[in-house]
Design a protein around this motif. Sequence first.
Motif, PDB file in Angstrom:
ATOM      1  N   GLU A  26      26.720  68.685  41.841  1.00 31.76           N
ATOM      2  CA  GLU A  26      26.752  70.139  41.668  1.00 31.76           C
ATOM      3  C   GLU A  26      28.017  70.795  42.223  1.00 31.76           C
ATOM      4  O   GLU A  26      28.335  71.921  41.869  1.00 31.76           O
ATOM      5  N   ILE A  27      28.760  70.115  43.067  1.00 30.79           N
ATOM      6  CA  ILE A  27      29.984  70.690  43.638  1.00 30.79           C
ATOM      7  C   ILE A  27      31.231  69.889  43.292  1.00 30.79           C
ATOM      8  O   ILE A  27      32.340  70.377  43.437  1.00 30.79           O
ATOM      9  N   LYS A  28      31.065  68.689  42.800  1.00 31.90           N
ATOM     10  CA  LYS A  28      32.193  67.783  42.579  1.00 31.90           C
ATOM     11  C   LYS A  28      33.265  68.379  41.664  1.00 31.90           C
ATOM     12  O   LYS A  28      34.451  68.324  41.976  1.00 31.90           O
ATOM     13  N   GLU A  29      32.868  68.940  40.546  1.00 34.03           N
ATOM     14  CA  GLU A  29      33.843  69.498  39.607  1.00 34.03           C
ATOM     15  C   GLU A  29      34.617  70.655  40.233  1.00 34.03           C
ATOM     16  O   GLU A  29      35.839  70.737  40.109  1.00 34.03           O
ATOM     17  N   GLU A  30      33.903  71.534  40.931  1.00 32.56           N
ATOM     18  CA  GLU A  30      34.560  72.695  41.550  1.00 32.56           C
ATOM     19  C   GLU A  30      35.540  72.277  42.641  1.00 32.56           C
ATOM     20  O   GLU A  30      36.681  72.744  42.673  1.00 32.56           O
ATOM     21  N   ILE A  31      35.126  71.384  43.518  1.00 28.07           N
ATOM     22  CA  ILE A  31      36.007  71.007  44.620  1.00 28.07           C
ATOM     23  C   ILE A  31      37.180  70.158  44.115  1.00 28.07           C
ATOM     24  O   ILE A  31      38.280  70.234  44.651  1.00 28.07           O
ATOM     25  N   THR A  32      36.977  69.384  43.064  1.00 28.70           N
ATOM     26  CA  THR A  32      38.081  68.620  42.479  1.00 28.70           C
ATOM     27  C   THR A  32      39.127  69.570  41.903  1.00 28.70           C
ATOM     28  O   THR A  32      40.330  69.402  42.140  1.00 28.70           O
ATOM     29  N   LYS A  33      38.674  70.561  41.181  1.00 30.62           N
ATOM     30  CA  LYS A  33      39.581  71.547  40.571  1.00 30.62           C
ATOM     31  C   LYS A  33      40.369  72.305  41.649  1.00 30.62           C
ATOM     32  O   LYS A  33      41.584  72.451  41.564  1.00 30.62           O
ATOM     33  N   VAL A  34      39.670  72.753  42.679  1.00 28.44           N
ATOM     34  CA  VAL A  34      40.312  73.496  43.764  1.00 28.44           C
ATOM     35  C   VAL A  34      41.293  72.599  44.521  1.00 28.44           C
ATOM     36  O   VAL A  34      42.410  73.007  44.851  1.00 28.44           O
ATOM     37  N   SER A  35      40.891  71.358  44.789  1.00 27.65           N
ATOM     38  CA  SER A  35      41.753  70.420  45.519  1.00 27.65           C
ATOM     39  C   SER A  35      43.030  70.126  44.739  1.00 27.65           C
ATOM     40  O   SER A  35      44.127  70.129  45.306  1.00 27.65           O
ATOM     41  N   LEU A  36      42.883  69.861  43.461  1.00 23.81           N
ATOM     42  CA  LEU A  36      44.067  69.604  42.639  1.00 23.81           C
ATOM     43  C   LEU A  36      45.007  70.800  42.638  1.00 23.81           C
ATOM     44  O   LEU A  36      46.225  70.647  42.757  1.00 23.81           O
ATOM     45  N   ASN A  37      44.438  71.976  42.535  1.00 24.36           N
ATOM     46  CA  ASN A  37      45.250  73.194  42.543  1.00 24.36           C
ATOM     47  C   ASN A  37      45.952  73.376  43.892  1.00 24.36           C
ATOM     48  O   ASN A  37      47.158  73.642  43.941  1.00 24.36           O
ATOM     49  N   ASP A  38      45.212  73.212  44.989  1.00 28.12           N
ATOM     50  CA  ASP A  38      45.794  73.405  46.323  1.00 28.12           C
ATOM     51  C   ASP A  38      46.894  72.391  46.615  1.00 28.12           C
ATOM     52  O   ASP A  38      47.976  72.750  47.072  1.00 28.12           O
ATOM     53  N   PHE A  39      46.617  71.112  46.356  1.00 29.91           N
ATOM     54  CA  PHE A  39      47.625  70.091  46.642  1.00 29.91           C
ATOM     55  C   PHE A  39      48.792  70.164  45.667  1.00 29.91           C
ATOM     56  O   PHE A  39      49.930  69.891  46.037  1.00 29.91           O
TER      57      PHE A  39
END
Length: 156
Positions: A10-23
């Motif tokens: 339920e959170i994997k897609e959101e945190i992956t997207k945010v992490s890719l954007n941040d890094f």
Amino acid sequence: MLGDIEADAEIKEEITKVSLNDFSEHLKNRITYYLDNKSLLIPQKINLKPNRTTILDLKKGTNYDFYINIKCEDERNDLTNFNVIDHAYYKKQMTFARVTIEVYDLNKGEITYSQSIIGSIDEFSSVTFKPKHKVIMGCYKKLINQINKKSIKITN
């Protein structure tokens, strides 16, 4: 390279997207997500605090210089048979999440950064008032803020 982020579905897609954007922002778009390159020879799951051999094997399998490993753990215990109203203190102890970010220098075979943050639901909130994904995202954002404060900014 950003590895597969270990998190609940339920959170994997959101945190992956945010992490890719941040890094990507932090590294001036010099980051690759491991799923975007199908020719890599690495396991999907890399445990935290891997040994030197595992890190050097990542270098052989990816040919990248650094690997970012993110784990999001829901540490909430089962509350179905527990009277939460009478035990606010225990509720706080039983409803928390942990986010860990580790960065591995694949050339040296060592962990260059490792930090975890634990977030919990306020003892006066109900269990459903603040969903676990908000706690996990809050922990992640604190870690990224720490990384951004401590890191040298990359310029073109």
